[in-house]
Design a protein around this motif. Structure first.
Motif, PDB file in Angstrom:
ATOM      1  N   VAL A  33       0.859  -1.179   0.000  1.00  0.00           N
ATOM      2  CA  VAL A  33       0.000   0.000   0.000  1.00  0.00           C
ATOM      3  C   VAL A  33       0.898   1.233   0.000  1.00  0.00           C
ATOM      4  O   VAL A  33       1.983   1.219   0.593  1.00  0.00           O
ATOM      5  CB  VAL A  33      -0.948   0.003   1.222  1.00  0.00           C
ATOM      6  CG1 VAL A  33      -0.187   0.015   2.520  1.00  0.00           C
ATOM      7  CG2 VAL A  33      -1.932   1.153   1.165  1.00  0.00           C
ATOM      8  N   ARG A  34       0.483   2.248  -0.721  1.00  0.00           N
ATOM      9  CA  ARG A  34       1.215   3.517  -0.748  1.00  0.00           C
ATOM     10  C   ARG A  34       0.219   4.640  -0.510  1.00  0.00           C
ATOM     11  O   ARG A  34      -0.831   4.691  -1.152  1.00  0.00           O
ATOM     12  CB  ARG A  34       1.914   3.721  -2.081  1.00  0.00           C
ATOM     13  CG  ARG A  34       2.584   5.087  -2.185  1.00  0.00           C
ATOM     14  CD  ARG A  34       3.549   5.182  -3.329  1.00  0.00           C
ATOM     15  NE  ARG A  34       3.973   6.518  -3.613  1.00  0.00           N
ATOM     16  CZ  ARG A  34       4.826   7.250  -2.896  1.00  0.00           C
ATOM     17  NH1 ARG A  34       5.336   6.746  -1.802  1.00  0.00           N
ATOM     18  NH2 ARG A  34       5.152   8.463  -3.253  1.00  0.00           N
ATOM     19  N   ILE A  35       0.566   5.503   0.422  1.00  0.00           N
ATOM     20  CA  ILE A  35      -0.220   6.701   0.671  1.00  0.00           C
ATOM     21  C   ILE A  35       0.554   7.844   0.028  1.00  0.00           C
ATOM     22  O   ILE A  35       1.658   8.192   0.473  1.00  0.00           O
ATOM     23  CB  ILE A  35      -0.422   6.933   2.181  1.00  0.00           C
ATOM     24  CG1 ILE A  35      -1.067   5.690   2.792  1.00  0.00           C
ATOM     25  CG2 ILE A  35      -1.261   8.179   2.422  1.00  0.00           C
ATOM     26  CD1 ILE A  35      -0.937   5.605   4.280  1.00  0.00           C
ATOM     27  N   PRO A  88      -1.246  13.491   3.934  1.00  0.00           N
ATOM     28  CA  PRO A  88      -1.559  12.199   3.301  1.00  0.00           C
ATOM     29  C   PRO A  88      -2.568  12.395   2.179  1.00  0.00           C
ATOM     30  O   PRO A  88      -3.565  13.086   2.349  1.00  0.00           O
ATOM     31  CB  PRO A  88      -2.127  11.367   4.444  1.00  0.00           C
ATOM     32  CG  PRO A  88      -2.506  12.338   5.511  1.00  0.00           C
ATOM     33  CD  PRO A  88      -1.703  13.578   5.307  1.00  0.00           C
ATOM     34  N   VAL A 133      -4.812   6.801  -1.316  1.00  0.00           N
ATOM     35  CA  VAL A 133      -4.256   5.491  -0.965  1.00  0.00           C
ATOM     36  C   VAL A 133      -4.272   4.627  -2.222  1.00  0.00           C
ATOM     37  O   VAL A 133      -5.293   4.548  -2.910  1.00  0.00           O
ATOM     38  CB  VAL A 133      -5.085   4.827   0.152  1.00  0.00           C
ATOM     39  CG1 VAL A 133      -4.564   3.433   0.453  1.00  0.00           C
ATOM     40  CG2 VAL A 133      -5.080   5.696   1.397  1.00  0.00           C
ATOM     41  N   TYR A 146      -3.297   0.759  -3.625  1.00  0.00           N
ATOM     42  CA  TYR A 146      -2.899  -0.616  -3.313  1.00  0.00           C
ATOM     43  C   TYR A 146      -2.241  -1.238  -4.537  1.00  0.00           C
ATOM     44  O   TYR A 146      -2.753  -1.130  -5.650  1.00  0.00           O
ATOM     45  CB  TYR A 146      -4.112  -1.451  -2.908  1.00  0.00           C
ATOM     46  CG  TYR A 146      -4.750  -0.977  -1.629  1.00  0.00           C
ATOM     47  CD1 TYR A 146      -4.154  -1.250  -0.403  1.00  0.00           C
ATOM     48  CD2 TYR A 146      -5.923  -0.249  -1.645  1.00  0.00           C
ATOM     49  CE1 TYR A 146      -4.724  -0.811   0.782  1.00  0.00           C
ATOM     50  CE2 TYR A 146      -6.503   0.198  -0.467  1.00  0.00           C
ATOM     51  CZ  TYR A 146      -5.896  -0.083   0.737  1.00  0.00           C
ATOM     52  OH  TYR A 146      -6.457   0.360   1.900  1.00  0.00           O
ATOM     53  N   ARG A 151      -9.327  -2.732  -0.924  1.00  0.00           N
ATOM     54  CA  ARG A 151      -8.873  -2.454   0.429  1.00  0.00           C
ATOM     55  C   ARG A 151      -8.107  -3.652   0.949  1.00  0.00           C
ATOM     56  O   ARG A 151      -8.375  -4.779   0.594  1.00  0.00           O
ATOM     57  CB  ARG A 151     -10.080  -2.172   1.324  1.00  0.00           C
ATOM     58  CG  ARG A 151      -9.757  -1.706   2.719  1.00  0.00           C
ATOM     59  CD  ARG A 151     -10.993  -1.202   3.470  1.00  0.00           C
ATOM     60  NE  ARG A 151     -12.045  -2.188   3.579  1.00  0.00           N
ATOM     61  CZ  ARG A 151     -12.195  -3.012   4.611  1.00  0.00           C
ATOM     62  NH1 ARG A 151     -11.345  -2.999   5.601  1.00  0.00           N
ATOM     63  NH2 ARG A 151     -13.195  -3.855   4.648  1.00  0.00           N
TER      64      ARG A 151
END
Length: 159
Positions: A49-51, A69, A72, A74, A155
């Motif tokens: 996961v990368r924010i 942030p 999001v 994935y 998710r």
């Protein structure tokens, strides 16, 4: 001559001992659960996961760059598995190709070193197959025929 700090102490806090080999999980002990079916894979890559950071400069403090942030994102889970006569994964992919995206909840379980007890689960919600790669045939090869399936998902959580 300066004395050494007391053993097990580092800056006033107790240092943690390194994990014993028996406490670490092996990367080959995992299983994928798709609905009520267990599927064994040879490899699972790409769980991540990368924010995305949104960078901005505050008014009046032009030299300071702050970050908030952002969205999001994935990564796709990449599953590699030995070619079998079981058509379940191919059927799921074919449904997507035909325009019927059937989202499924998928669990990838890290098994204990006994190879049977699930210890950590990564749950992929709303997963669907977005890419497939066939077996690289080689008339002189002697390896297991490996297919590859990529899963997109909405998710990810860990339990």
């Amino acid at each position: 001559m300066a004395s050494a700090p007391p053993q097990g102490k580092s800056g006033g806090a107790a240092a943690q001992a390194p994990l014993a080999q028996s406490e670490m999980y092996r990367n080959y002990n995992f299983v994928l659960r798709l609905d009520a079916t267990e599927v064994r894979f040879t490899e699972c890559l790409g769980l991540g996961v990368r924010i995305e950071p949104i960078r901005y400069r505050e008014s009046g403090a032009g030299s300071i760059v702050r970050a908030l942030p952002g969205p999001v994102d994935y990564a796709e889970a990449v599953l590699r598995y030995g070619l079998t006569a079981t058509p379940d994964l191919w059927t799921w992919l074919q449904e997507t190709v035909d325009g019927t995206v059937r989202r499924r909840n998928v669990t990838i379980s890290q098994l204990d070193n006994d190879g049977t007890t699930a210890r950590i689960n990564w749950n992929l919600y709303g997963a669907w197959p977005c890419q497939w790669s066939g077996v690289p045939f080689d008339a002189l090869g002697r390896e297991v025929a490996i297919e590859e399936l990529h899963l997109a998902f909405d998710r990810l959580d860990r339990s």
